[in-house]
Design a protein around this motif. Structure first.
Motif, mmCIF file in Angstrom:
data_model
loop_
_atom_site.group_PDB
_atom_site.id
_atom_site.type_symbol
_atom_site.label_atom_id
_atom_site.label_comp_id
_atom_site.label_asym_id
_atom_site.label_seq_id
_atom_site.Cartn_x
_atom_site.Cartn_y
_atom_site.Cartn_z
ATOM 1 N N THR A 86 33.598 41.880 41.149
ATOM 2 C CA THR A 86 34.429 41.110 40.236
ATOM 3 C C THR A 86 34.830 41.973 39.061
ATOM 4 O O THR A 86 34.015 42.279 38.185
ATOM 5 C CB THR A 86 33.674 39.868 39.721
ATOM 6 O OG1 THR A 86 33.278 39.069 40.829
ATOM 7 C CG2 THR A 86 34.564 39.042 38.805
ATOM 8 N N LYS A 87 36.085 42.416 39.056
ATOM 9 C CA LYS A 87 36.547 43.226 37.936
ATOM 10 C C LYS A 87 38.009 42.940 37.640
ATOM 11 O O LYS A 87 38.811 42.669 38.523
ATOM 12 C CB LYS A 87 36.334 44.710 38.186
ATOM 13 C CG LYS A 87 37.007 45.288 39.400
ATOM 14 C CD LYS A 87 36.766 46.803 39.395
ATOM 15 C CE LYS A 87 36.895 47.365 40.797
ATOM 16 N NZ LYS A 87 35.727 47.022 41.609
ATOM 17 N N VAL A 88 38.307 43.013 36.361
ATOM 18 C CA VAL A 88 39.675 42.845 35.902
ATOM 19 C C VAL A 88 40.371 44.195 35.920
ATOM 20 O O VAL A 88 39.735 45.233 36.135
ATOM 21 C CB VAL A 88 39.697 42.240 34.487
ATOM 22 C CG1 VAL A 88 39.075 40.845 34.500
ATOM 23 C CG2 VAL A 88 38.952 43.132 33.496
ATOM 24 N N LEU A 89 41.683 44.186 35.721
ATOM 25 C CA LEU A 89 42.445 45.419 35.587
ATOM 26 C C LEU A 89 42.842 45.585 34.132
ATOM 27 O O LEU A 89 43.245 44.611 33.479
ATOM 28 C CB LEU A 89 43.684 45.409 36.483
ATOM 29 C CG LEU A 89 43.410 45.813 37.938
ATOM 30 C CD1 LEU A 89 42.897 44.640 38.740
ATOM 31 C CD2 LEU A 89 44.649 46.422 38.590
ATOM 32 N N LEU A 90 42.743 46.804 33.632
ATOM 33 C CA LEU A 90 42.940 47.068 32.217
ATOM 34 C C LEU A 90 43.951 48.193 32.017
ATOM 35 O O LEU A 90 43.830 49.250 32.638
ATOM 36 C CB LEU A 90 41.611 47.456 31.568
ATOM 37 C CG LEU A 90 40.487 46.418 31.680
ATOM 38 C CD1 LEU A 90 39.162 47.034 31.245
ATOM 39 C CD2 LEU A 90 40.818 45.195 30.832
ATOM 40 N N GLU A 94 37.959 37.470 44.632
ATOM 41 C CA GLU A 94 39.188 36.733 44.355
ATOM 42 C C GLU A 94 39.731 37.026 42.965
ATOM 43 O O GLU A 94 40.949 37.084 42.776
ATOM 44 C CB GLU A 94 38.941 35.224 44.526
ATOM 45 C CG GLU A 94 38.683 34.806 45.964
ATOM 46 C CD GLU A 94 38.531 33.300 46.115
ATOM 47 O OE1 GLU A 94 38.613 32.591 45.090
ATOM 48 O OE2 GLU A 94 38.318 32.853 47.248
ATOM 49 N N ILE A 95 38.861 37.195 42.001
ATOM 50 C CA ILE A 95 39.332 37.509 40.641
ATOM 51 C C ILE A 95 39.995 38.879 40.617
ATOM 52 O O ILE A 95 41.066 39.070 40.019
ATOM 53 C CB ILE A 95 38.161 37.442 39.648
ATOM 54 C CG1 ILE A 95 37.696 35.986 39.495
ATOM 55 C CG2 ILE A 95 38.557 38.030 38.300
ATOM 56 C CD1 ILE A 95 36.481 35.816 38.616
ATOM 57 N N MET A 96 39.384 39.854 41.274
ATOM 58 C CA MET A 96 39.989 41.180 41.347
ATOM 59 C C MET A 96 41.354 41.109 42.013
ATOM 60 O O MET A 96 42.327 41.717 41.538
ATOM 61 C CB MET A 96 39.066 42.132 42.099
ATOM 62 C CG MET A 96 39.560 43.578 42.158
ATOM 63 S SD MET A 96 40.771 43.908 43.486
ATOM 64 C CE MET A 96 39.723 43.775 44.926
ATOM 65 N N LEU A 97 41.448 40.363 43.124
ATOM 66 C CA LEU A 97 42.727 40.251 43.829
ATOM 67 C C LEU A 97 43.784 39.598 42.954
ATOM 68 O O LEU A 97 44.945 40.026 42.938
ATOM 69 C CB LEU A 97 42.544 39.441 45.116
ATOM 70 C CG LEU A 97 41.747 40.109 46.241
ATOM 71 C CD1 LEU A 97 41.573 39.135 47.401
ATOM 72 C CD2 LEU A 97 42.437 41.378 46.718
#
Length: 323
Positions: free
Chosen positions: A296-300, A153-156
Motif C-alpha cells: 500500500t503506497k501512494v505516488l508522490l 488497490e490504493i496503489m493502483l
C-alpha cells in the motif's frame, strides 16, 4: 489508456514470473506496454553493464511514452550519475513523460532535480508493484511468496490518478503519538514547499556530491527497507549534523520495514528513533506515510511544490495547484 515504457536501470530482474505478471496486469488495465530490449539483461548483479543501462535510460526518454516505469530497484544508478542524459530526461518530462520508481531510483530522481529542476514520481516499480503473485498461485507454489496478494488497490488508484493527471494530493491517518508530539497543532505546516526525498540510504549517499539537490524550506519524505533502527538513526543523524534537516519545513517518515530487532536492543526500536529525531528538531516530524517497500503506497511528485496540512489526525499532502 496510456503508453508505458518498462526498462531496467538498476538491478537485474531475477523473478521472470513477476515480470510477466506485471506486464499482463498493466495491459489488463488498458495500458499499452512497451518493453525495453535490455529489460531482462543480466551482468553481475546489474541489468546489464553500465553502457547497456545508460542506453536503456536513453531509450526510455526517447520513447514518447506517457510513463517510464522501472522494473525494480536494487543498486546500479549511483555509478551512472556522471553520465546520465539529464537534458534528454528533462525534455521528455517537459513533454509529459512521467518517470516513476522507488528505492535505487531515488538517486536518479534527486540528481535530475538538482541538475534540471525536473519533477518525477516516487511510486511503484513493475515487479513489486504490479507483479505480486496471486494468492492462489502462491498457495499452489507457482512463483509467489506465501500470503502474497494481487497489487494493492490504493496503489493502483494512485497510479491511475497519476497517469490521468487527476491526482491532486494524498492523505493518511497520523498515529496518536504524532498528535502528542505536535501538541495538537493543526492547519498548514508548509505552503508551496518543494517535496523531495525517497529512500533514506540513497538520499544520504548523495550528500556532498554534485547531485545533491540543496532543497531548503522543503518537505523531506523518507523510507527504507532492511535497515535496523540504529542504522536508520545513524543516517538521520548524518543529515541532522550536516544541517539538512533543520533547513526543512517538515520531515515526513514513511514505512521502514524488513528489519529484525535483537534481544540486546532492550526496547530500542524504530519508534525510539523517531522520538530521538523529534527531540533534535524544532520542525514537525510526521510518521505513517503510506510509502516505501510495502504494497500500500501512494505516488508522490518529487520536486513539486506542495502544501502540508494537518486536520485532527488527518495529514494531507496537496499538489493540485500544480495543474
Amino acid at each position: 489508456m496510456s503508453h508505458i515504457y518498462v526498462y531496467s536501470p538498476s538491478g537485474a530482474v531475477r523473478d521472470r514470473a513477476a515480470f510477466r505478471r506485471g506486464v499482463k496486469r498493466l495491459q489488463a488495465l488498458g495500458h499499452e506496454v512497451e518493453i525495453d530490449p535490455a529489460a531482462l539483461t543480466t551482468h553481475q548483479r546489474f541489468a546489464g553493464d553500465d553502457a547497456t543501462r545508460l542506453a536503456a535510460i536513453g531509450r526510455a526518454a526517447a520513447s514518447g511514452a506517457d510513463v517510464a516505469l522501472v522494473t525494480r530497484g536494487g543498486y546500479g544508478l549511483t555509478r551512472l550519475l556522471p553520465e546520465l542524459p539529464y537534458r534528454q530526461l528533462a525534455r521528455a518530462a517537459d513533454k509529459g513523460m512521467r518517470f516513476v520508481g522507488l528505492s535505487d531510483f531515488t538517486v536518479l530522481q534527486l540528481a535530475l532535480l538538482a541538475r534540471t529542476g525536473t519533477i518525477s514520481w516516487a511510486g511503484p516499480a513493475l515487479l513489486e508493484g504490479f507483479g505480486a503473485a496471486d494468492t492462489a498461485d502462491a498457495a499452489d507454489g507457482h512463483g509467489g511468496k506465501p500470503g502474497a496478494a494481487t497489487p494493492d488497490e490504493i496503489m493502483l488508484a494512485c497510479f491511475d490518478d497519476m497517469v490521468s493527471g487527476a491526482g491532486e494530493g494524498t492523505g493518511w491517518r497520523l498515529p496518536a503519538s504524532d498528535l502528542a508530539a505536535l501538541a495538537n497543532r493543526s492547519g498548514s505546516l508548509a505552503h508551496r514547499a518543494p517535496l523531495w526525498g525517497g529512500n533514506l540510504t540513497m538520499v544520504v549517499s548523495l550528500l556532498g556530491t554534485p547531485w545533491w539537490p540543496d532543497v531548503r524550506g522543503g518537505v523531506l519524505f523518507l523510507e527504507d527497507v532492511g535497515e535496523h533502527p540504529y542504522r536508520i538513526e545513524r543516517m538521520l543523524a548524518q543529515l541532522l549534523h550536516a544541517g539538512v534537516l533543520a533547513q526543512q519545513r517538515a520531515i515526513v517518515l514513511g514505512q521502514f520495514t524488513e528489519y529484525r530487532l535483537a534481544p540486546h536492543d532492550r526496547g530500542y526500536s524504530m519508534r525510539k528513533v523517531f522520538e530521538w529525531l523529534r527531540s533534535q528538531l524544532k520542525i514537525p516530524v510526521l510518521t505513517g506515510l503510506p510509502f516505501g517497500h510495502v504494497p500500500t503506497k501512494v505516488l508522490l511528485p518529487v520536486g513539486a511544490k506542495i502544501d502540508l496540512l494537518v486536520e485532527g489526525r488527518d495529514a494531507l499532502l496537496l499538489w493540485g495547484h500544480q495543474h
